[in-house]
Scaffold this motif. Structure first.
Motif, PDB file in Angstrom:
ATOM      1  N   ALA A  23     -11.180  74.752  55.387  1.00  9.28           N
ATOM      2  CA  ALA A  23     -10.000  74.272  54.660  1.00  9.28           C
ATOM      3  C   ALA A  23      -9.224  75.442  54.071  1.00  9.28           C
ATOM      4  O   ALA A  23      -7.991  75.470  54.102  1.00  9.28           O
ATOM      5  CB  ALA A  23     -10.418  73.298  53.570  1.00  9.28           C
ATOM      6  N   LYS A  24      -9.941  76.414  53.548  1.00  7.97           N
ATOM      7  CA  LYS A  24      -9.304  77.603  52.984  1.00  7.97           C
ATOM      8  C   LYS A  24      -8.580  78.391  54.067  1.00  7.97           C
ATOM      9  O   LYS A  24      -7.421  78.780  53.923  1.00  7.97           O
ATOM     10  CB  LYS A  24     -10.366  78.447  52.289  1.00  7.97           C
ATOM     11  CG  LYS A  24      -9.877  79.783  51.752  1.00  7.97           C
ATOM     12  CD  LYS A  24     -10.499  80.920  52.537  1.00  7.97           C
ATOM     13  CE  LYS A  24     -10.120  82.270  51.947  1.00  7.97           C
ATOM     14  NZ  LYS A  24     -10.486  83.387  52.834  1.00  7.97           N
ATOM     15  N   TRP A  25      -9.267  78.638  55.195  1.00 14.12           N
ATOM     16  CA  TRP A  25      -8.681  79.443  56.274  1.00 14.12           C
ATOM     17  C   TRP A  25      -7.495  78.732  56.919  1.00 14.12           C
ATOM     18  O   TRP A  25      -6.481  79.359  57.243  1.00 14.12           O
ATOM     19  CB  TRP A  25      -9.766  79.746  57.302  1.00 14.12           C
ATOM     20  CG  TRP A  25      -9.335  80.615  58.442  1.00 14.12           C
ATOM     21  CD1 TRP A  25      -9.102  81.958  58.408  1.00 14.12           C
ATOM     22  CD2 TRP A  25      -9.101  80.202  59.790  1.00 14.12           C
ATOM     23  NE1 TRP A  25      -8.747  82.412  59.665  1.00 14.12           N
ATOM     24  CE2 TRP A  25      -8.736  81.351  60.521  1.00 14.12           C
ATOM     25  CE3 TRP A  25      -9.167  78.973  60.448  1.00 14.12           C
ATOM     26  CZ2 TRP A  25      -8.440  81.309  61.884  1.00 14.12           C
ATOM     27  CZ3 TRP A  25      -8.879  78.926  61.801  1.00 14.12           C
ATOM     28  CH2 TRP A  25      -8.511  80.084  62.507  1.00 14.12           C
ATOM     29  N   LEU A  26      -7.589  77.431  57.079  1.00 16.15           N
ATOM     30  CA  LEU A  26      -6.488  76.682  57.691  1.00 16.15           C
ATOM     31  C   LEU A  26      -5.253  76.659  56.792  1.00 16.15           C
ATOM     32  O   LEU A  26      -4.126  76.580  57.294  1.00 16.15           O
ATOM     33  CB  LEU A  26      -6.943  75.256  58.013  1.00 16.15           C
ATOM     34  CG  LEU A  26      -7.865  75.141  59.235  1.00 16.15           C
ATOM     35  CD1 LEU A  26      -8.526  73.763  59.284  1.00 16.15           C
ATOM     36  CD2 LEU A  26      -7.102  75.404  60.527  1.00 16.15           C
ATOM     37  N   THR A  27      -5.446  76.737  55.486  1.00 17.67           N
ATOM     38  CA  THR A  27      -4.297  76.858  54.592  1.00 17.67           C
ATOM     39  C   THR A  27      -3.516  78.127  54.901  1.00 17.67           C
ATOM     40  O   THR A  27      -2.277  78.135  54.933  1.00 17.67           O
ATOM     41  CB  THR A  27      -4.764  76.862  53.123  1.00 17.67           C
ATOM     42  OG1 THR A  27      -5.409  75.614  52.836  1.00 17.67           O
ATOM     43  CG2 THR A  27      -3.595  77.055  52.168  1.00 17.67           C
ATOM     44  N   ASP A  28      -4.237  79.218  55.177  1.00 19.92           N
ATOM     45  CA  ASP A  28      -3.568  80.466  55.530  1.00 19.92           C
ATOM     46  C   ASP A  28      -2.912  80.375  56.904  1.00 19.92           C
ATOM     47  O   ASP A  28      -1.836  80.945  57.117  1.00 19.92           O
ATOM     48  CB  ASP A  28      -4.560  81.624  55.493  1.00 19.92           C
ATOM     49  CG  ASP A  28      -5.055  81.889  54.090  1.00 19.92           C
ATOM     50  OD1 ASP A  28      -4.219  81.998  53.191  1.00 19.92           O
ATOM     51  OD2 ASP A  28      -6.277  81.954  53.885  1.00 19.92           O
ATOM     52  N   LEU A  29      -3.536  79.663  57.819  1.00 20.32           N
ATOM     53  CA  LEU A  29      -2.910  79.451  59.129  1.00 20.32           C
ATOM     54  C   LEU A  29      -1.573  78.743  58.959  1.00 20.32           C
ATOM     55  O   LEU A  29      -0.558  79.135  59.557  1.00 20.32           O
ATOM     56  CB  LEU A  29      -3.852  78.645  60.031  1.00 20.32           C
ATOM     57  CG  LEU A  29      -3.414  78.430  61.483  1.00 20.32           C
ATOM     58  CD1 LEU A  29      -4.640  78.265  62.389  1.00 20.32           C
ATOM     59  CD2 LEU A  29      -2.516  77.209  61.657  1.00 20.32           C
ATOM     60  N   LYS A  30      -1.567  77.733  58.125  1.00 17.20           N
ATOM     61  CA  LYS A  30      -0.329  76.982  57.860  1.00 17.20           C
ATOM     62  C   LYS A  30       0.749  77.908  57.296  1.00 17.20           C
ATOM     63  O   LYS A  30       1.905  77.868  57.724  1.00 17.20           O
ATOM     64  CB  LYS A  30      -0.650  75.854  56.876  1.00 17.20           C
ATOM     65  CG  LYS A  30       0.547  75.095  56.356  1.00 17.20           C
ATOM     66  CD  LYS A  30       0.109  73.966  55.400  1.00 17.20           C
ATOM     67  CE  LYS A  30      -0.545  74.487  54.154  1.00 17.20           C
ATOM     68  NZ  LYS A  30      -0.894  73.397  53.207  1.00 17.20           N
ATOM     69  N   HIS A  31       0.365  78.747  56.358  1.00 18.72           N
ATOM     70  CA  HIS A  31       1.345  79.640  55.731  1.00 18.72           C
ATOM     71  C   HIS A  31       1.841  80.724  56.679  1.00 18.72           C
ATOM     72  O   HIS A  31       2.990  81.163  56.579  1.00 18.72           O
ATOM     73  CB  HIS A  31       0.741  80.288  54.481  1.00 18.72           C
ATOM     74  CG  HIS A  31       0.607  79.364  53.316  1.00 18.72           C
ATOM     75  ND1 HIS A  31       1.659  78.610  52.840  1.00 18.72           N
ATOM     76  CD2 HIS A  31      -0.458  79.058  52.527  1.00 18.72           C
ATOM     77  CE1 HIS A  31       1.260  77.895  51.802  1.00 18.72           C
ATOM     78  NE2 HIS A  31      -0.021  78.148  51.597  1.00 18.72           N
ATOM     79  N   ASP A  32       0.998  81.178  57.585  1.00 22.38           N
ATOM     80  CA  ASP A  32       1.368  82.289  58.464  1.00 22.38           C
ATOM     81  C   ASP A  32       2.039  81.846  59.760  1.00 22.38           C
ATOM     82  O   ASP A  32       2.428  82.695  60.565  1.00 22.38           O
ATOM     83  CB  ASP A  32       0.133  83.143  58.782  1.00 22.38           C
ATOM     84  CG  ASP A  32      -0.223  84.092  57.647  1.00 22.38           C
ATOM     85  OD1 ASP A  32       0.572  84.189  56.695  1.00 22.38           O
ATOM     86  OD2 ASP A  32      -1.294  84.729  57.709  1.00 22.38           O
ATOM     87  N   GLN A  33       2.173  80.543  59.984  1.00 22.34           N
ATOM     88  CA  GLN A  33       2.900  80.073  61.159  1.00 22.34           C
ATOM     89  C   GLN A  33       4.340  80.558  61.124  1.00 22.34           C
ATOM     90  O   GLN A  33       4.934  80.724  60.059  1.00 22.34           O
ATOM     91  CB  GLN A  33       2.877  78.535  61.234  1.00 22.34           C
ATOM     92  CG  GLN A  33       1.715  77.983  62.047  1.00 22.34           C
ATOM     93  CD  GLN A  33       1.723  76.483  62.139  1.00 22.34           C
ATOM     94  OE1 GLN A  33       1.272  75.818  61.210  1.00 22.34           O
ATOM     95  NE2 GLN A  33       2.214  75.940  63.240  1.00 22.34           N
TER      96      GLN A  33
END
Length: 893
Positions: free
Chosen positions: A491-501
């Motif tokens: 969940a933490k890592w996917l939050t960063d994926l969302k932000h870095d798209q």
């Protein structure tokens, strides 16, 4: 007897630092079978004895016992709460109150009163030294402290101290995130560390991911040029008053004895420069310098309640080796991520120098080439006062071996200990069988996870890379989620994926993204771009769906939905008549059917891209349905149908043959449901033929390998799947086991049969991607499968696959409802199957390759062309059956 054994908060036993009410769940214990919950009552209190209730749900008639969202009540900042639950069941029993589950709130909606402060200046941007910060303050002697919590984070890596004591047990905080959008802060209870009267709060900071030397391009200062601390200590007195000690310009600063600290290169610490007592009152800091304020958007701050990196295990030296070249080498017997702690005595200025590495070469000498430019070196200068104990704090190493380059006095292996670090996750999977090589493979897969789940899912932990490659994380996600509770971690890592798209929805190759804008000297990435490779970028969709499947948590789908949709829409925008391809593609990365000298497998990129386009679109459509977005569900379901039709038109001939005659092409066509029904058997038969063309060996890469055994076993080729798994010559999983591996390698022949190495450019011996076969061990061999219509194992499918000349398999998975256990044995010509289903869940038992059913423990089995099946409630069962001749087992008496 009915009881609630554990209450969980967002899947964790406790949370320290939350900004909203967590999702609540519990595990139920009962001595009965077929137990279903009838009602629950939840209470929340600010006291452990529940004498200060802030919430009482009353009796709620519901079978729901996980992912429960309470109706909102007002949480106060910097406050500890306790939750408990009691239940009734369908047998008329009532439980007592459960053990309480605590959580602590963070800063909440209150404005941060502190500021980011730094001991560095802009001239320190190339500096990798540690710095110290301290603040003296007083606690009112005439008042009694009720509680004290500190909230802290840093630009860089920090460790916090209060009155000379380390605060918390977390390591490498605040971790690595997309800092400009998402910076985590940690919360600690420090009530017991406070003194009446004089106190000192202090911190040591290092460069870390924030400003350190990172990536294979070896750039630095990706996010900023100065380390900085943000700290807010909230002291609450029993009279209701409150005191805040915050980071501001009144703090003092100095350089630490840590002269150098970088994640790839290690640390250099000079104990003669240490300043004893700097974290305590009475220390004279008059010659320390002023701090400066760093401006940072505090809206990026998010509380981290769990999932921090911690010291997990300690391993002794397995052997002391003197190499043919005369080097003294410590062998810890296990490839890992972490530190070496040592005890040493010597004179002031004596040094300990340790170099960490993964493998010995063919001659038994130290092999460093695969580290590329990473030094993995630690150097400690002794103070010379009795026994000194030390290990790094602001870097970590990936290693099995340590070359002792300098050490005063006699080298005693008992004075060295390896400390394993990784993100704190509950172990959930257990697997053992009668084949010791498979047990070692499972061990290697697990340790691949441990070595690479250090705050982000890295590709490898040793060389100058250690990046969150999306492809590796996507491939391994389901396996990881059987082995450990990965809900918080992903969940933490996917939050960063969302932000870095990208604004258009493209997904970077690595998360957090430090490739974009820093790849001028990498021809590959400079020309092909740093985002949107199929199988890599699809982590945006596959990983959230996997979390939902394993944990039943809709929140992660809600949090990631815009990101998921953005990625699918990106593919749609760049598709040509529904065939998708975009710039640089990694394809079936490092497949053995690649041309000589190439990393790219033989399977055409447009085939793979379109296959994953179909898969991600399908999962997005399912997600839309789960979230009640019927319009999107209809739209993306229709789009997925169109993509499948185009795939079949483009990549299947009229006779039913795939245009690409590679193993991977057939695997994805079968596993992603892209094969026309009429051609499914033909496609499976052709996959077997392609396997036989290589004497039963795989030649697949990153995208084909994870699904290979599934493609076979799901299409009537169980014997071939077992044979593939059990191959032990090159290339195979067990080839690595036979070669002495303790983790999974990046290449099938990382070490060749003659002991020589694959190219040093890219040859990690701790690279978990091919360990994705672990999913097949749990889902198929043990047969513990989730049902997407009742996710989180509310309803499980128990469908083991005996074979492989094994005579037993014993496996379990600790689901959010409790342990699901499966054991099958081959005894006197029969398969004896024992299994356990946790309370408040049900399961469908599916048996294949059955000649005759035997004992069924009261379960009512029905027969169809798909095999035998029965529905089971909770409890323990033991059944047996006579397998047909297709099942290859070794029977015991």
């Amino acid at each position: 007897m009915l009881s609630v054994s554990q209450l969980t908060l967002n899947g964790e036993p406790a949370l320290t630092g939350v900004e909203r009410l967590p999702l609540i769940g519990w595990k139920i214990e009962s001595t009965r079978r077929n137990v279903l919950q009838q009602s629950w009552q939840l209470q929340c209190s600010t006291r452990a004895d529940f004498s200060a209730l802030v919430f009482d749900s009353g009796v709620v008639n519901s079978e729901e016992s996980n992912n429960i969202e309470l109706s909102e009540f007002l949480l106060q900042p910097s406050t500890r709460y306790f939750l408990r639950v009691r239940i009734t069941d369908n047998h008329g029993e009532s439980s007592g109150w459960s053990p309480e589950a605590p959580f602590v709130t963070g800063v909440m909606n209150c404005a941060w009163k502190g500021e980011f402060i730094s001991a560095e200046t802009p001239q320190d941007k190339a500096n990798s030294k540690g710095t110290l910060l301290r603040k003296a303050f007083s606690v009112a002697a005439e008042k009694k402290v009720a509680s004290a919590f500190v909230h802290a984070t840093a630009l860089g890596i920090y460790q916090l101290f209060l009155n000379g004591e380390r605060v918390g047990t977390d390591e490498l905080t605040p971790g690595w995130t997309s800092y400009q959008h998402h910076l985590l802060y940690q919360t600690y209870d420090v009530t017991a560390l406070l003194n009446s009267g004089d106190n000192v709060v202090g911190a040591e900071l290092g460069a870390g991911w924030f400003k350190g030397d990172m990536g294979f391009s070896r750039h630095r200062n990706y996010y900023g040029e100065q380390t900085a601390l943000l700290c807010q200590l909230v002291i609450q007195y029993e009279d209701g008053s409150e005191q805040c000690v915050v980071s501001d310009l009144s703090w003092r600063s100095s350089d630490s004895a840590r002269q150098f600290a970088e994640i790839y290169d290690g640390e250099r610490y000079d104990a003669t420069l240490a300043q004893p007592g700097w974290q305590r009152s009475g220390f004279n800091d008059s010659d320390w310098r002023h701090v400066s304020q760093i401006h940072w958007d505090k809206k990026t701050l998010v509380a981290q309640g769990a999932g921090t990196v911690k010291q997990i295990e300690r391993l002794p030296v397995a052997a002391l080796i003197v190499t043919p070249q005369g080097d003294k080498v410590l062998d810890f017997g296990q490839n890992m991520s972490g530190w070496v702690e040592f005890r040493v005595r010597g004179k002031p200025g004596d040094k300990v120098v340790l170099r960490h590495f993964e493998a010995l070469d063919a001659s038994g000498n130290v092999y460093l080439d695969n580290l590329r430019s990473a030094k993995q070196l630690v150097e400690y200068t002794l103070k010379g006062e009795g026994e000194e104990v030390w290990h790094p704090r602001f870097s970590w190493q990936g290693f099995r071996y340590v070359k002792v380059e300098r050490f005063p006095g006699e080298l005693n292996p008992n004075h060295f200990t390896a400390i394993v670090i990784h993100s704190a996750m509950e172990a959930t999977g257990q697997f053992a069988c009668s084949n010791p090589d498979l047990n070692q493979l499972h061990h290697n897969i697990l340790w691949g996870l441990k070595g690479n789940f250090v705050d982000v899912p890295t590709d490898c932990p040793q060389r100058d890379e250690r990046l969150g490659w999306t492809g590796d994380a996507q491939i391994f996600c389901r396996t990881a989620s059987y082995l450990m509770q990965t809900r918080t971690f992903f969940a933490k890592w996917l939050t960063d994926l969302k932000h870095d798209q990208t604004p258009e929805g493209g997904v970077p190759h690595v998360i957090p993204d430090i490739l974009t804008g820093h790849c001028d000297h990498d021809k590959f990435l400079a020309e092909g771009g740093t985002h949107s490779a199929t199988g890599w970028a699809d982590a945006a969709v596959i990983n959230p769906w996997t979390m939902y499947l394993m944990y039943g948590d809709k929140r992660i789908l809600q949090n990631q939905y815009v990101s998921m949709k953005g990625w699918v829409d990106f593919m749609r925008a760049h598709a040509d008549n529904d065939i998708w391809r975009y710039k640089l593609q990694f394809g079936d990365w490092v497949a053995l059917d690649a041309q000589e000298g190439s990393y790219f497998g033989a399977t055409p990129e447009d085939l793979l891209c379109t296959a994953y386009y179909a898969l991600s679109t399908s999962l997005l459509a399912k997600t839309a349905k789960v979230l009640g977005n019927e319009e999107d569900h209809q739209y993306y379901s229709a789009l997925q149908t169109i993509i499948v039709e185009r795939f079949q038109e483009r990549f299947f001939t009229a006779k039913g043959d795939l245009t690409a005659q590679t193993q991977t092409a057939h695997i994805v066509a079968l596993c992603f449901d892209l094969t026309p029904v009429a051609f499914r058997q033909r496609t499976a038969d052709r996959l077997v033929a392609l396997l036989h063309e290589h004497d039963g060996h795989l030649v697949t890469g990153f995208l084909g390998t994870p699904y290979f055994c599934h493609a076979l076993s799901q299409n009537g080729k169980a014997k071939e799947a077992w044979a593939l798994l059990l191959k032990d010559d090159f290339p195979s999983w067990l080839y690595q086991v036979k070669a002495g591996a303790t983790t999974v390698w990046e290449h099938w022949d990382g070490i060749k049969p003659d002991g020589s190495m694959w190219s040093p450019d890219m040859n990690s011996f701790n690279h978990y991607a091919y360990g994705a076969v672990g999913e097949w061990l749990y889902r198929t061999v043990a047969g513990i499968e989730a049902d997407e219509s009742a996710p989180g194992f509310k309803h499980a499918i128990i469908s083991p696959l005996p074979g492989g000349r094994l005579n037993w398999v014993d496996a379990s998975y600790e689901s959010m409802y409790g342990e699901i256990a499966v054991k099958w044995q081959a005894i006197e010509g029969k398969v004896v199957l024992s299994f356990r289903i946790p309370a408040n869940t049900t399961a469908t038992v599916k048996l294949q390759a059955v000649k005759e059913m035997g004992q069924s423990e009261g379960l009512e089995f029905s027969h169809s062309e798909l095999g035998w099946s029965a529905t089971a409630g909770s409890g323990e069962y033991r059944i047996d059956y006579l397998p047909d001749d297709s099942v290859d087992l070794t029977y015991s008496d």
